[in-house]
Design an enzyme around this catalytic site. Sequence first.
Site, mmCIF file in Angstrom:
data_model
loop_
_atom_site.group_PDB
_atom_site.id
_atom_site.type_symbol
_atom_site.label_atom_id
_atom_site.label_comp_id
_atom_site.label_asym_id
_atom_site.label_seq_id
_atom_site.Cartn_x
_atom_site.Cartn_y
_atom_site.Cartn_z
ATOM 1 N N ARG A 285 0.841 -1.217 0.000
ATOM 2 C CA ARG A 285 0.000 0.000 0.000
ATOM 3 C C ARG A 285 0.873 1.263 0.000
ATOM 4 O O ARG A 285 0.536 2.265 -0.629
ATOM 5 C CB ARG A 285 -0.940 -0.005 1.211
ATOM 6 C CG ARG A 285 -1.989 -1.113 1.117
ATOM 7 C CD ARG A 285 -2.901 -1.095 2.312
ATOM 8 N NE ARG A 285 -3.883 -0.024 2.239
ATOM 9 C CZ ARG A 285 -4.615 0.393 3.285
ATOM 10 N NH1 ARG A 285 -4.445 -0.161 4.457
ATOM 11 N NH2 ARG A 285 -5.494 1.364 3.141
ATOM 12 N N HIS B 192 -6.233 8.481 11.282
ATOM 13 C CA HIS B 192 -5.984 7.039 11.178
ATOM 14 C C HIS B 192 -4.517 6.703 10.968
ATOM 15 O O HIS B 192 -4.187 5.603 10.540
ATOM 16 C CB HIS B 192 -6.840 6.437 10.055
ATOM 17 C CG HIS B 192 -8.313 6.442 10.369
ATOM 18 N ND1 HIS B 192 -9.292 6.180 9.439
ATOM 19 C CD2 HIS B 192 -8.958 6.661 11.536
ATOM 20 C CE1 HIS B 192 -10.487 6.259 10.026
ATOM 21 N NE2 HIS B 192 -10.303 6.558 11.286
ATOM 22 N N THR C 227 -16.197 11.048 2.188
ATOM 23 C CA THR C 227 -16.315 10.074 3.275
ATOM 24 C C THR C 227 -17.771 9.675 3.422
ATOM 25 O O THR C 227 -18.661 10.510 3.291
ATOM 26 C CB THR C 227 -15.709 10.602 4.604
ATOM 27 O OG1 THR C 227 -15.954 9.653 5.632
ATOM 28 C CG2 THR C 227 -16.233 11.959 5.002
HETATM 29 P P1 OAD Z 1 -15.602 4.853 2.546
HETATM 30 O O1 OAD Z 1 -15.022 3.836 1.588
HETATM 31 O O2 OAD Z 1 -16.502 4.402 3.636
HETATM 32 O O3 OAD Z 1 -16.396 5.965 1.721
HETATM 33 C C1 OAD Z 1 -15.868 6.573 0.588
HETATM 34 C C2 OAD Z 1 -16.768 7.748 0.257
HETATM 35 O O4 OAD Z 1 -16.164 8.467 -0.799
HETATM 36 C C3 OAD Z 1 -18.167 7.374 -0.204
HETATM 37 O O5 OAD Z 1 -19.095 8.242 0.444
HETATM 38 C C4 OAD Z 1 -18.134 7.656 -1.711
HETATM 39 O O6 OAD Z 1 -19.388 8.140 -2.198
HETATM 40 C C5 OAD Z 1 -17.130 8.763 -1.769
HETATM 41 N N1 OAD Z 1 -16.407 8.880 -3.033
HETATM 42 C C6 OAD Z 1 -15.861 7.904 -3.806
HETATM 43 N N2 OAD Z 1 -15.235 8.439 -4.869
HETATM 44 C C7 OAD Z 1 -15.384 9.789 -4.764
HETATM 45 C C8 OAD Z 1 -14.963 10.905 -5.550
HETATM 46 N N3 OAD Z 1 -14.249 10.753 -6.672
HETATM 47 N N4 OAD Z 1 -15.294 12.142 -5.118
HETATM 48 C C9 OAD Z 1 -16.013 12.324 -3.985
HETATM 49 N N5 OAD Z 1 -16.431 11.317 -3.205
HETATM 50 C C10 OAD Z 1 -16.123 10.076 -3.592
HETATM 51 O O7 OAD Z 1 -14.330 5.625 3.091
HETATM 52 P P2 OAD Z 1 -14.164 6.485 4.405
HETATM 53 O O8 OAD Z 1 -15.395 7.269 4.692
HETATM 54 O O9 OAD Z 1 -12.862 7.180 4.279
HETATM 55 O O10 OAD Z 1 -10.759 3.171 8.680
HETATM 56 O O11 OAD Z 1 -14.006 5.336 5.490
HETATM 57 C C11 OAD Z 1 -13.697 5.720 6.786
HETATM 58 C C12 OAD Z 1 -12.850 4.678 7.441
HETATM 59 O O12 OAD Z 1 -13.521 3.416 7.440
HETATM 60 C C13 OAD Z 1 -11.543 4.348 6.731
HETATM 61 O O13 OAD Z 1 -10.536 5.284 6.996
HETATM 62 C C14 OAD Z 1 -11.196 2.999 7.311
HETATM 63 C C15 OAD Z 1 -12.586 2.335 7.323
HETATM 64 O O14 OAD Z 1 -12.797 1.473 8.377
HETATM 65 C C16 OAD Z 1 -9.619 2.568 9.081
HETATM 66 O O15 OAD Z 1 -8.912 1.917 8.328
HETATM 67 C C17 OAD Z 1 -9.283 2.779 10.521
#
Ligand code: OAD
Length: 248
Positions: free
Chosen positions: A74, A123, A191
């Site tokens: 990664r 994180h 997010t």
């Molecule tokens: P998610 O994978 O849960 O969500 C990704 C978000 O990004 C979704 O709401 C998509 O709609 C949005 N998305 C995808 N592509 C996009 C783009 N080009 N422009 C705008 N939005 C876009 O990811 P996170 O919310 O980051 O934790 O997840 C939070 C945490 O959950 C992660 O950091 C991880 C996981 O458990 C750990 O590893 C501790």
Amino acid sequence: MDNLDTVIAAFANRLRLAHHVAVLTGAGISAESGIPTFRDAQTGLWSHFDPEELASPAGFARNPTLVWRWYAERRVKACAAQPNPAHYALAKLDKHVPRLTLITQNIDGLHQRAGSRNVIELHGSLHRARCMADGSLHTTWDYAEELPHCPDCGALLRPDVVWFGEMLPQTALEKAWAATLDCDIFMSIGTSGVVEPAASLPRIALSRNATVLILNLEQQTAARPPLFTINGKAGEILPRIVKMAFPV
Ligand code: OAD
């Protein structure tokens, strides 16, 4: 308010007058840089593994070499990736507003590479390792070693990231809460808001009368100021917002 141009213009107007902007980013902001989300990353060889095996203290205790192989891959991918227009738009915004607090759930380091300063990493980071013996942090180690050891004391190193079942770093979390309580604009970018604290921070900012923008790919219910929602790509929408608020 449903026309995209109207929403962008109205939000940009508020941004122009902001005193303190807090921004929370997640995996979606790095998607256009080709960084897969945690679950998307589990393809090919890694699809056979349970996330708990790759990202938990128990998994690391059982098989540290496997976990390090996963994080090394990664890290190499993050280094090969480039920040995208969304990362650059936030770095530009930082130069225009009196105060900006950037809080990220991402561990890829792309905000810093785009020029953002003082990034709060909730994180951890792929680019740091932590000594298992004394907790010291290291930004360089022997990348060729399958199982890296502390350059100072020789103990095993672990990736300095938050794993399943672990607490978020206290200082980072406190700074994120403080910024959420103090800001007059809060932006949640890329997010899903299902994991804490991403789930609560925008709601708390709203309850403190901040203007809130939620930008991700999810179809969202119509909102009215002070809540703005945009369903679109961060790399396309954020540069438009920042350019409209600060044309030069
Ligand atoms: P998610 O994978 O849960 O969500 C990704 C978000 O990004 C979704 O709401 C998509 O709609 C949005 N998305 C995808 N592509 C996009 C783009 N080009 N422009 C705008 N939005 C876009 O990811 P996170 O919310 O980051 O934790 O997840 C939070 C945490 O959950 C992660 O950091 C991880 C996981 O458990 C750990 O590893 C501790």
